[in-house]
Design a protein around this motif. Structure first.
Motif, PDB file in Angstrom:
ATOM      1  N   ILE A  72       0.830  -1.208   0.000  1.00 18.18           N
ATOM      2  CA  ILE A  72       0.000   0.000   0.000  1.00 18.18           C
ATOM      3  C   ILE A  72       0.863   1.255   0.000  1.00 18.18           C
ATOM      4  O   ILE A  72       0.574   2.228  -0.707  1.00 18.18           O
ATOM      5  CB  ILE A  72      -0.940  -0.009   1.231  1.00 18.18           C
ATOM      6  N   LEU A  73       1.944   1.263   0.792  1.00 22.29           N
ATOM      7  CA  LEU A  73       2.774   2.462   0.913  1.00 22.29           C
ATOM      8  C   LEU A  73       3.417   2.852  -0.414  1.00 22.29           C
ATOM      9  O   LEU A  73       3.265   4.004  -0.847  1.00 22.29           O
ATOM     10  CB  LEU A  73       3.822   2.265   2.002  1.00 22.29           C
ATOM     11  N   PRO A  74       4.163   1.957  -1.100  1.00 22.36           N
ATOM     12  CA  PRO A  74       4.731   2.373  -2.394  1.00 22.36           C
ATOM     13  C   PRO A  74       3.669   2.731  -3.415  1.00 22.36           C
ATOM     14  O   PRO A  74       3.879   3.629  -4.239  1.00 22.36           O
ATOM     15  CB  PRO A  74       5.554   1.143  -2.831  1.00 22.36           C
ATOM     16  N   PHE A  75       2.520   2.056  -3.373  1.00 27.61           N
ATOM     17  CA  PHE A  75       1.441   2.389  -4.305  1.00 27.61           C
ATOM     18  C   PHE A  75       0.975   3.828  -4.083  1.00 27.61           C
ATOM     19  O   PHE A  75       0.819   4.593  -5.046  1.00 27.61           O
ATOM     20  CB  PHE A  75       0.287   1.418  -4.122  1.00 27.61           C
ATOM     21  N   LEU A  76       0.772   4.216  -2.836  1.00 28.10           N
ATOM     22  CA  LEU A  76       0.329   5.575  -2.536  1.00 28.10           C
ATOM     23  C   LEU A  76       1.395   6.599  -2.913  1.00 28.10           C
ATOM     24  O   LEU A  76       1.082   7.661  -3.470  1.00 28.10           O
ATOM     25  CB  LEU A  76      -0.013   5.695  -1.048  1.00 28.10           C
ATOM     26  N   PHE A  77       2.646   6.302  -2.611  1.00 26.03           N
ATOM     27  CA  PHE A  77       3.732   7.218  -2.939  1.00 26.03           C
ATOM     28  C   PHE A  77       3.792   7.461  -4.447  1.00 26.03           C
ATOM     29  O   PHE A  77       3.821   8.610  -4.907  1.00 26.03           O
ATOM     30  CB  PHE A  77       5.075   6.651  -2.457  1.00 26.03           C
ATOM     31  N   ILE A  78       3.837   6.378  -5.216  1.00 22.90           N
ATOM     32  CA  ILE A  78       4.039   6.504  -6.658  1.00 22.90           C
ATOM     33  C   ILE A  78       2.829   7.145  -7.327  1.00 22.90           C
ATOM     34  O   ILE A  78       2.974   8.022  -8.192  1.00 22.90           O
ATOM     35  CB  ILE A  78       4.351   5.123  -7.264  1.00 22.90           C
ATOM     36  N   MET A  79       1.623   6.748  -6.925  1.00 21.47           N
ATOM     37  CA  MET A  79       0.430   7.327  -7.531  1.00 21.47           C
ATOM     38  C   MET A  79       0.313   8.815  -7.225  1.00 21.47           C
ATOM     39  O   MET A  79      -0.063   9.610  -8.086  1.00 21.47           O
ATOM     40  CB  MET A  79      -0.816   6.585  -7.041  1.00 21.47           C
TER      41      MET A  79
END
Length: 388
Positions: A184-191
């Motif tokens: 969830i964390l990298p997904f939120l960062f990148i998006m």
């Protein structure tokens, strides 16, 4: 220094654009973590059961099973009289669940036949479903205890019926659910990074081409590479700001709505988020270059939105690939932008050790990708077709 003039000009122009500000400062950094992170917290609060917490249970005819009532009490369940209209009480949420004990409960136990129990549940109510799982778990323990006592009373060792004893040793620190949560964390960062520079990149190239303000800019005594670097710098500022605000909003979200994720193995504290942002920082340059390059290829705002909309698949792809395919963090995966950041940030959230050469390969591979994209954008700006 001419690229700085272009950069500040683009920043000031886009600060006046409400759509750019919405996606750069509100949607990506605030609303996206709130939607995904909030649903994550809510789902864990719904799935997790604290058996040490004292609850009340409405029971019909609790006098018929005093031993069961005592067992429930020893497991932090206080028994109260059930309402007169059980179904209405459940439908209106006055009672989470209702346990009904028939009059022949004790007689069935004495005759060594299954004693009936009815658990009234409203499956449309999440709280009712959660409470039903708690009661069923406690009653199952009570049933196992009665079964063992029956066998012992007849001089039979209960272990006689245990033909096998299978012990599962999970050597992972996180498990399948932990892998999903850590993604969830990298997904939120990148998006959020992509959304932060999305509309600025469109406006600085395709938008200016449609407004016919790009040709006067290119006619100035400034190298076209300086113009590209200026637009790139403006996009980089918005992407960076969006990433930093995302880290802050995730920290505040899990600070305000604290939840124990996988017995503390999943961490979203300040130190973890700071380390995660630093590891993801090379993507700031890569994503900014990617947005500028795609915008330079397109000829209109509508076409740019179409291309960049399709480009949203790129940051989503590693998230789904890592969920369905067993892609290990190895030296061969680290040079790939976005994929390596997903794997590194997952390790940070889970508290796993990260080899230093993995970090080096990730940073070098991502920066090389950003440099190649920026060179391509500069080359596109040298063509007269950029004005078409």
């Amino acid at each position: 220094m001419s690229f700085l003039v272009v950069m500040f000009k683009e920043i000031i122009d886009n600060l006046r654009d409400r759509q750019t500000l919405f996606y750069a400062l509100l949607f990506g950094p605030v609303l996206l973590p709130l939607l995904l992170g909030g649903s994550l917290v809510a789902s864990f609060n719904q799935l997790s059961i604290d058996f040490d917490e004292i609850h009340t249970l409405s029971v019909v005819n609790h006098e018929a099973a005093p031993n069961l009532v005592e067992f429930l009490f020893s497991n932090n369940i206080d028994v109260i009289d059930a309402p007169d209209n059980v179904e209405q009480s459940l439908r209106f949420g006055d009672s989470a669940v209702v346990l009904e004990i028939p009059d022949d409960f004790a007689e069935s136990l004495r005759n060594a036949v299954p004693a009936p129990l009815t658990l009234h549940v409203n499956s449309a109510d999440k709280e009712s479903t959660k409470e039903a799982r708690r009661i069923r778990a406690i009653i199952n323990v009570y049933e196992q205890t009665l079964n063992s006592l029956r066998l012992q009373h007849r001089g039979i060792d209960p272990a006689t019926f245990n033909s096998l004893q299978v012990v599962e040793n999970d050597v992972s620190n996180d498990g399948a659910s932990g892998q999903l949560l850590a993604s969830i964390l990298p997904f939120l960062f990148i998006m959020s990074m992509v959304m932060g520079g999305y509309y600025l990149a469109i406006d600085t190239t395709a938008g200016e081409r449609e407004r016919h303000s790009l040709e006067p800019l290119l006619s100035l005594p400034v190298s076209r590479s300086a113009i590209v670097y200026g637009k790139y710098g403006a996009t980089l500022c918005f992407v960076t700001l969006s990433g930093m605000l995302t880290a802050l909003s995730i920290y505040l979200l899990f600070k305000v709505f604290s939840v124990e994720l996988l017995n503390g193995q999943i961490r979203f504290d300040g130190a973890t988020l700071t380390r995660a942002f630093l590891l993801a920082s090379p993507l700031l340059f890569f994503i900014s270059a990617l947005l500028i390059t795609v915008s330079a290829i397109t000829r209109s705002t509508k076409e740019a939105q179409t291309y960049l909309g399709l480009m949203m698949i790129i940051p989503m792809a590693p998230f789904f690939v890592l969920q369905f395919l067993n892609v290990q963090s190895t030296t061969s995966t680290m040079p790939y932008p976005m994929l390596s950041q997903y794997q590194l940030l997952e390790s940070v959230v889970l508290g796993n050790a990260i080899p230093w050469h993995h970090i080096v390969l990730s940073v070098v591979g991502t920066l090389i990708g950003a440099a190649l994209l920026l060179m391509l954008a500069s080359k596109l700006y040298t063509r007269e077709r950029i004005l078409d």
